[in-house]
Design a protein around this motif. Structure first.
Motif, PDB file in Angstrom:
ATOM      1  N   HIS A 243       0.848  -1.198   0.000  1.00 23.59           N
ATOM      2  CA  HIS A 243       0.000   0.000   0.000  1.00 23.59           C
ATOM      3  C   HIS A 243       0.883   1.248   0.000  1.00 23.59           C
ATOM      4  N   ALA A 244       1.965   1.202   0.789  1.00 30.49           N
ATOM      5  CA  ALA A 244       2.878   2.350   0.848  1.00 30.49           C
ATOM      6  C   ALA A 244       3.556   2.560  -0.511  1.00 30.49           C
ATOM      7  N   TRP A 245       4.013   1.490  -1.107  1.00 29.04           N
ATOM      8  CA  TRP A 245       4.689   1.612  -2.405  1.00 29.04           C
ATOM      9  C   TRP A 245       3.726   2.156  -3.476  1.00 29.04           C
ATOM     10  N   ASP A 246       2.514   1.606  -3.511  1.00 31.95           N
ATOM     11  CA  ASP A 246       1.531   2.097  -4.489  1.00 31.95           C
ATOM     12  C   ASP A 246       1.293   3.597  -4.310  1.00 31.95           C
ATOM     13  N   THR A 247       1.206   4.022  -3.041  1.00 31.74           N
ATOM     14  CA  THR A 247       0.919   5.433  -2.758  1.00 31.74           C
ATOM     15  C   THR A 247       2.092   6.318  -3.175  1.00 31.74           C
TER      16      THR A 247
ATOM     17  N   PHE B 218       6.432  10.234  -6.611  1.00 31.95           N
ATOM     18  CA  PHE B 218       7.579  10.311  -5.700  1.00 31.95           C
ATOM     19  C   PHE B 218       7.676  11.623  -4.928  1.00 31.95           C
ATOM     20  N   LEU B 219       6.570  12.371  -4.890  1.00 32.10           N
ATOM     21  CA  LEU B 219       6.583  13.618  -4.115  1.00 32.10           C
ATOM     22  C   LEU B 219       5.988  13.443  -2.714  1.00 32.10           C
ATOM     23  N   ALA B 220       5.400  12.278  -2.427  1.00 30.28           N
ATOM     24  CA  ALA B 220       4.865  12.065  -1.073  1.00 30.28           C
ATOM     25  C   ALA B 220       6.025  11.914  -0.091  1.00 30.28           C
ATOM     26  N   ASP B 221       5.810  12.344   1.147  1.00 32.25           N
ATOM     27  CA  ASP B 221       6.814  12.117   2.197  1.00 32.25           C
ATOM     28  C   ASP B 221       6.667  10.674   2.675  1.00 32.25           C
ATOM     29  N   GLN B 222       7.725   9.904   2.516  1.00 31.25           N
ATOM     30  CA  GLN B 222       7.592   8.458   2.704  1.00 31.25           C
ATOM     31  C   GLN B 222       7.377   8.064   4.166  1.00 31.25           C
ATOM     32  N   ASP B 223       7.906   8.871   5.099  1.00 31.31           N
ATOM     33  CA  ASP B 223       7.639   8.558   6.514  1.00 31.31           C
ATOM     34  C   ASP B 223       6.158   8.777   6.830  1.00 31.31           C
ATOM     35  N   VAL B 224       5.571   9.794   6.187  1.00 26.89           N
ATOM     36  CA  VAL B 224       4.147  10.081   6.395  1.00 26.89           C
ATOM     37  C   VAL B 224       3.295   8.963   5.781  1.00 26.89           C
ATOM     38  N   VAL B 225       3.705   8.505   4.612  1.00 25.00           N
ATOM     39  CA  VAL B 225       2.968   7.415   3.956  1.00 25.00           C
ATOM     40  C   VAL B 225       2.992   6.162   4.835  1.00 25.00           C
ATOM     41  N   ASP B 226       4.140   5.867   5.437  1.00 26.20           N
ATOM     42  CA  ASP B 226       4.220   4.703   6.330  1.00 26.20           C
ATOM     43  C   ASP B 226       3.224   4.828   7.484  1.00 26.20           C
TER      44      ASP B 226
ATOM     45  N   PRO C 175      12.650  19.993   1.179  1.00 23.92           N
ATOM     46  CA  PRO C 175      12.918  18.651   0.664  1.00 23.92           C
ATOM     47  C   PRO C 175      11.774  17.663   0.894  1.00 23.92           C
ATOM     48  N   VAL C 176      11.765  16.630   0.077  1.00 22.52           N
ATOM     49  CA  VAL C 176      10.818  15.523   0.241  1.00 22.52           C
ATOM     50  C   VAL C 176      11.483  14.489   1.148  1.00 22.52           C
ATOM     51  N   ALA C 177      10.703  13.879   2.056  1.00 27.03           N
ATOM     52  CA  ALA C 177      11.274  12.824   2.903  1.00 27.03           C
ATOM     53  C   ALA C 177      11.299  11.524   2.115  1.00 27.03           C
ATOM     54  N   ILE C 178      12.498  11.070   1.784  1.00 29.14           N
ATOM     55  CA  ILE C 178      12.639   9.822   1.030  1.00 29.14           C
ATOM     56  C   ILE C 178      13.356   8.828   1.935  1.00 29.14           C
ATOM     57  N   THR C 179      12.657   7.778   2.323  1.00 30.97           N
ATOM     58  CA  THR C 179      13.260   6.833   3.259  1.00 30.97           C
ATOM     59  C   THR C 179      13.671   5.545   2.558  1.00 30.97           C
ATOM     60  N   LYS C 180      12.759   4.979   1.746  1.00 30.60           N
ATOM     61  CA  LYS C 180      13.031   3.666   1.170  1.00 30.60           C
ATOM     62  C   LYS C 180      13.154   3.675  -0.337  1.00 30.60           C
ATOM     63  N   TRP C 181      12.304   4.478  -0.972  1.00 31.38           N
ATOM     64  CA  TRP C 181      12.161   4.307  -2.415  1.00 31.38           C
ATOM     65  C   TRP C 181      12.714   5.489  -3.187  1.00 31.38           C
ATOM     66  N   LYS C 182      13.734   5.248  -3.968  1.00 30.67           N
ATOM     67  CA  LYS C 182      14.260   6.281  -4.875  1.00 30.67           C
ATOM     68  C   LYS C 182      13.323   6.352  -6.087  1.00 30.67           C
ATOM     69  N   PRO C 183      13.174   7.550  -6.642  1.00 27.35           N
ATOM     70  CA  PRO C 183      12.274   7.681  -7.797  1.00 27.35           C
ATOM     71  C   PRO C 183      12.701   6.820  -8.981  1.00 27.35           C
ATOM     72  N   VAL C 184      11.729   6.184  -9.588  1.00 26.38           N
ATOM     73  CA  VAL C 184      11.973   5.430 -10.825  1.00 26.38           C
ATOM     74  C   VAL C 184      10.908   5.852 -11.842  1.00 26.38           C
ATOM     75  N   GLU C 185      11.059   5.402 -13.070  1.00 29.12           N
ATOM     76  CA  GLU C 185      10.074   5.746 -14.081  1.00 29.12           C
ATOM     77  C   GLU C 185       8.738   5.110 -13.712  1.00 29.12           C
ATOM     78  N   ARG C 186       7.655   5.851 -13.946  1.00 28.15           N
ATOM     79  CA  ARG C 186       6.336   5.346 -13.566  1.00 28.15           C
ATOM     80  C   ARG C 186       5.653   4.709 -14.758  1.00 28.15           C
ATOM     81  N   THR C 187       5.629   3.374 -14.807  1.00 29.35           N
ATOM     82  CA  THR C 187       4.868   2.725 -15.872  1.00 29.35           C
ATOM     83  C   THR C 187       3.812   1.843 -15.220  1.00 29.35           C
TER      84      THR C 187
END
Ligand SMILES: Cc1cc2nc3c(=O)[nH]c(=O)nc-3n(C[C@H](O)[C@H](O)[C@H](O)COP(=O)(O)OP(=O)(O)OC[C@H]3O[C@@H](n4cnc5c(N)ncnc54)[C@H](O)[C@@H]3O)c2cc1C
Length: 572
Positions: A70-74, A80-88, A559-571
């Protein structure tokens, strides 16, 4: 002097976020809580009652879903602009919120084995939209209110229109408001404020939002010195009914509906071959506009060219059971029955990803003020929200801010003063100035033109040229607004005055959105620029912050909070 009412906590807004917050405070403080709930409409008429498709949560880890997924989908959905700690924090809290509503008695749609039904939603790898047919928001609101009533520790201020948030020395002091029924000007004082005043959808003409959703909370917070985060990201939902804009829930596609162009093709095959109609909203809306612009749409009224939503293969039973509201709306508004006929739809303004900057607890930069729900930007949605994550956000941050405020009240903070000069100044601004002005400009005409500008210049696809032209038109409307005439000079239910104050909010927000959009020279999520078609992580993997200064909106970044996931292409 106007009457001043005092409560421990004021909640501005009685939608899902506001009611959930009130309930959390009542639950934690019991009879000692003194809550004032203010709403410009009757409590149960908040836009949340219109939510249709469902509320997202992971409920079936044993069937293959997980919080991580669910976190990854979000995060991927957010471009990749969501704050990942907040998403968790968000995905972890969602299941408990749904179970809580179940315990409070919500009549969810169920599977044959008695467990809660969950349907597929765009951008989600697993069916997560928990639902009460296609009237989820109504049932959620009823359940929250029914439960709140048990506590009897709140005062309702229904049809009370808040005009300003008073902040002094970085601290919350109170609200100013007009009681619509009497026209009386009020001060409301509290040791804490939760802003839960919803979105700003009626900035656009073609919108899914109730006419009452005018971004007042965002505009008042901005004027009080709070920055707005990521305002340029507006969501266009793929399926607005033509010509009214009424939402055809994503649940239609979640139940298996197709999108077709004028050649009858399921065109999503070309844009998102794997997910097709279940890709995220930004991608489907852009694909639809591309089809329409390529001439593969149908000519619609007033330039609203459209495509088709096809439910005919679902069968009457499924439509009647899972999408009864959709069928009713199609029959009432267009005289067509989706069991047998195709539905005319096009992308429609639906949601604002940005809002009042708030941290993971819903706290803002002003002491004593929290924000929750659509008005806030805790940044769980980043540049594009996934369907069914918004009602979930309202519940989660209603709960979190309620708990934070309960904690704050336990420290026994003093009741602040609402400075008399601020009350007088606001009274003068509205009743001495705005109501007496006689420049001849009609607020409804200004609103109509504003919506035309937003529909035409700040839509699914944007260009620097169109945005710049839009900005100068908005600024000239703001100048004209200085000569606005409120024709109704009375006090009782003066909707003319209220609408004028709302238009003033919309004008401020339009300027803020376009200034932020012009500054972001890339394409990401809901912000797609023709002249900057690529995502630019090097320069724009950051949040926009817009604050008010003498020359107008000022743009900064964080800055955006990036904890786990580095941005990748969205397909998809
Ligand atoms: C048609 C539709 C369908 C949707 N379906 C879904 C869905 O299925 N799933 C999903 O997750 N999301 C959905 N959404 C989005 C979601 O419903 C909203 O984002 C969410 O309900 C907003 O709730 P809220 O509590 O933040 O604000 P709201 O419910 O909009 O409440 C705002 C409150 O603030 C008050 N207020 C505002 N300004 C003032 C003022 N100046 N003075 C006093 N009071 C004021 C209003 O009176 C109201 O009580 C849908 C949205 C729409 C429009």
């Amino acid at each position: 002097m106007p009457t001043v009412q005092r409560h421990d906590v004021l909640i501005l807004g009685s939608g899902l976020a506001g009611l959930r917050a009130a309930l959390e405070i009542a639950r934690r403080l019991g009879g000692s809580a003194d809550i004032g709930i203010v709403s410009k409409v009757q409590l149960m008429r908040s836009h949340s009652v219109c939510a249709e498709g469902g509320t997202g949560a992971v409920l079936r880890p044993e069937e293959g879903d997980s919080l991580e997924l669910h976190a990854w989908d979000t995060v991927k959905g957010s471009d990749f602009l969501a704050d990942q700690d907040v998403v968790d924090a968000f995905v972890e809290a969602c299941p408990q919120e749904l179970r809580q509503l179940e315990h409070w008695g919500l009549a969810w749609t169920r599977r044959d084995d008695g467990r809660l039904w969950q349907r597929a939603f765009g951008g989600h790898s697993f069916p997560r939209a928990t639902m009460a047919a296609d009237k989820t928001g109504l049932f959620e609101m009823q359940t929250l209110y029914d439960t709140l009533v048990k506590y009897q520790t709140f005062t309702r201020y229904d049809e009370v229109f808040v005009t300003s948030i008073v902040v002094q020395d970085g601290e919350f002091r109170g609200l100013t408001a007009i009681d619509s029924a009497t026209g009386e000007f009020l001060g409301l004082c509290g040791k804490a404020l939760i802003i839960a005043s919803g979105g700003l959808g009626t900035l656009y003409g073609f919108t899914t939002y109730s006419q009452t959703v005018t971004g007042d909370g965002q505009a008042m917070a901005y004027r009080a010195g709070l920055p707005l985060e990521d305002p340029e990201f507006i969501q266009f939902h793929p399926t607005g009914l033509v010509p009214s804009g009424i939402l055809m829930t994503e649940g239609c596609r979640g139940e298996g509906g197709y999108l077709r162009n004028s050649e009858g093709e399921r065109f999503m095959e070309q844009y998102a071959p794997e997910r097709m109609e279940m890709a995220p909203r930004d991608i489907i809306s852009r694909s639809m506009m591309t089809e329409i612009l390529a001439g593969r749409g149908f000519e619609g009224p007033g330039g609203l060219d459209y495509l088709h939503l096809d439910l005919t293969h679902l069968g009457a039973d499924k439509i009647n059971e899972r999408l009864p509201l959709i069928r009713e709306v199609c029959m009432d508004f267009l005289g067509l029955d989706p069991i047998a006929a195709l539905i005319p739809v096009r992308p429609v303004a639906h949601y604002s990803m940005g809002g009042i900057e708030a941290d993971v607890t819903g706290g803002t930069r002003v002491g004593g003020i929290w924000a929750a729900g659509e008005v806030a930007c805790v940044s769980v949605h980043g540049a594009n929200r996934l369907g069914c994550n918004s009602t979930a956000e309202c519940l989660v941050w209603g709960g979190i801010t309620g708990a934070e405020v309960a904690k704050h009240l336990r420290t026994n903070p003093p009741m602040p003063d609402l400075p008399g000069e601020r009350l007088q100044a606001e009274h003068r601004r509205i009743f001495g100035d705005m109501l007496q002005r006689d420049g001849g400009e009609n607020p409804y005409e200004i609103r109509r033109e504003l919506r035309q500008i937003m529909d035409g210049h700040v839509g699914v696809f944007r260009t620097t040229q169109e945005l710049s032209a839009g900005l100068s038109k908005i600024r000239s409307l703001k100048e004209r607004f200085a000569d606005v005439t409120v024709q109704d000079k009375g006090r009782i239910y003066n909707s003319n005055l209220q609408n004028t104050l709302e238009v003033e909010c919309l004008l401020d927000l339009a300027e803020i959105i376009v200034v932020a959009a012009l500054a972001r020279t890339e394409s990401r999520g809901g912000h797609a620029q023709r002249d900057y078609p690529e995502r630019d992580d090097e320069n724009f993997l950051k949040h926009t912050l817009v604050s008010s200064n003498d020359e107008g909106p000022r743009v900064a970044y964080k800055p955006v909070a990036i904890t786990k996931w580095k941005p990748v292409e969205r397909t998809y």
